[in-house]
Design an enzyme around this catalytic site. Structure first.
Site, PDB file in Angstrom:
ATOM      1  N   ALA A   1       0.871  -1.194   0.061  1.00 52.95           N
ATOM      2  CA  ALA A   1       0.159   0.085   0.031  1.00 52.95           C
ATOM      3  C   ALA A   1       1.129   1.186   0.067  1.00 52.95           C
ATOM      4  CB  ALA A   1      -0.971  -0.140   1.214  1.00 52.95           C
TER       5      ALA A   1
ATOM      6  N   GLY B   1       0.521  -4.941   1.047  1.00 54.14           N
ATOM      7  CA  GLY B   1      -0.618  -5.073   0.167  1.00 54.14           C
ATOM      8  C   GLY B   1      -0.165  -5.763  -1.024  1.00 54.14           C
TER       9      GLY B   1
ATOM     10  N   GLU C   1      -0.653  -9.332  -0.239  1.00 58.82           N
ATOM     11  CA  GLU C   1      -2.159  -9.499  -0.089  1.00 58.82           C
ATOM     12  C   GLU C   1      -2.821  -9.704  -1.520  1.00 58.82           C
ATOM     13  OE1 GLU C   1      -2.081  -6.301   2.596  1.00 58.82           O
ATOM     14  OE2 GLU C   1      -3.282  -7.650   3.986  1.00 58.82           O
TER      15      GLU C   1
ATOM     16  N   GLU D   1       4.380  -4.960   7.352  1.00 54.96           N
ATOM     17  CA  GLU D   1       3.623  -3.725   7.943  1.00 54.96           C
ATOM     18  C   GLU D   1       4.146  -3.434   9.382  1.00 54.96           C
ATOM     19  OE1 GLU D   1       2.413  -6.115   6.392  1.00 54.96           O
ATOM     20  OE2 GLU D   1       0.976  -5.471   4.675  1.00 54.96           O
TER      21      GLU D   1
END
Ligand code: COA
Length: 260
Positions: A66, A111, A114, A134
């Site tokens: 992200a 992300g 993911e 993260e």
């Protein structure tokens, strides 16, 4: 609509969606999430698309996570919206009803990992690197990583990767069950293309039934999952493709599936 952060292409019945922000290692900002959501919705609706390949532009990264610069200023309410938008995208990929293959040549972090895990199959270059870093940012995965990594690789690996934030290479990711195939960098495209072509030529309604039975049925108790499988199996007998597939076998010829 014109995409600013994606490249969209077609190769036969394969739709190729490429995240195209290589100067930011294809990090997922809000606009890119929105564009991906739209691109996958279009792929779902287009009957000419039988399989999707998801890739990241450039040599370095599939997707490096992200967008940290954007998240840095988020309020909790904005973070909640961002997490929900990311989770909706990942679920829409998982529930696309058509096989989705991730082509991973470099970093698949946060992300990005993911996103790769929401795809149905993952093909990685030996140079690919995976991780849920993260925790190093004082964060936790927010696009489904805690849940999908747990389901793909089990509790031990999910806890280790998320708690340490450590990166692992493609071979380790393969051993953990996170990746389906690891190939030399120069063999990545031909491997992904061959796999996508094979998937695109298969019976689309049977593929959709398999995706449903494994992904939805797999979340049920065994008895319910087995019943779900029986219903999907029976439904296949209503399709022209099932008659064609079984008849072609008996006539010793190649089946031609039409998605009907
Ligand atoms: N969000 C926003 N920008 C990112 C990013 C991310 N997740 N990952 C990389 N970038 C940007 C960098 O800020 C840099 O931008 P700049 O040139 O404007 O400074 C550019 O992409 C190139 O990255 P850089 O860090 O210089 O490359 P590197 O080869 O030195 O390191 C990584 C590569 C992947 C190890 C490093 O970029 C990294 O740790 N990224 C963050 C990974 C992460 O924590 N992801 C989870 C987020 S929840």
């Amino acid at each position: 609509m014109a995409y600013r952060n994606l490249d969209i292409g077609n190769r036969g019945a394969v739709r190729i969606i490429t995240v195209n922000r290589p100067d930011k290692l294809n990090a997922l900002n809000r606009d890119t999430l929105n564009e991906l959501t739209l691109a996958f919705a279009q792929a779902a609706q287009d009957d000419a698309v039988r399989t999707v390949v998801l890739a990241g532009a450039g040599d370095k990264a599939f997707v490096a996570g992200a967008d940290i610069a954007e998240m840095n200023g988020y309020t909790p309410v904005q973070a909640q919206g961002f997490s929900r938008a990311g989770q909706r995208l990942m679920s829409s990929i998982e529930r696309l009803g058509k096989p989705v293959v991730a082509r991973i040549q470099g970093f698949a972090l946060g992300g990005g990992m993911e996103l790769a895990m929401a795809c149905h199959l993952r093909v990685a270059s030996e140079k690919a690197r995976f991780g849920q870093p993260e925790i190093n940012l004082g964060l936790i995965p927010g696009f489904g990583g805690t849940q999908r990594l747990l389901r793909l690789a089990g509790r031990g690996a999910a806890l280790e990767l998320c708690l340490t934030g450590a990166m692992v290479g493609a071979q380790r990711a393969y051993e953990l069950g996170v990746v389906n195939r690891v190939v030399a960098p120069e063999a990545l495209d031909e491997t992904v293309d061959a796999l996508a072509d094979q998937l695109a030529a298969s019976a689309p309604l049977a593929a959709a039934g398999i995706l449903d039975a494994i992904l939805q049925g797999g979340e049920m108790a065994l008895d319910q999952g087995l019943e779900f499988e029986t219903q999907a199996f029976a439904l296949a007998f209503s399709t022209e493709d099932m008659r064609e597939g079984t008849t072609a076998f008996l006539e010793k010829r190649k089946a031609e599936f039409k998605g009907r």
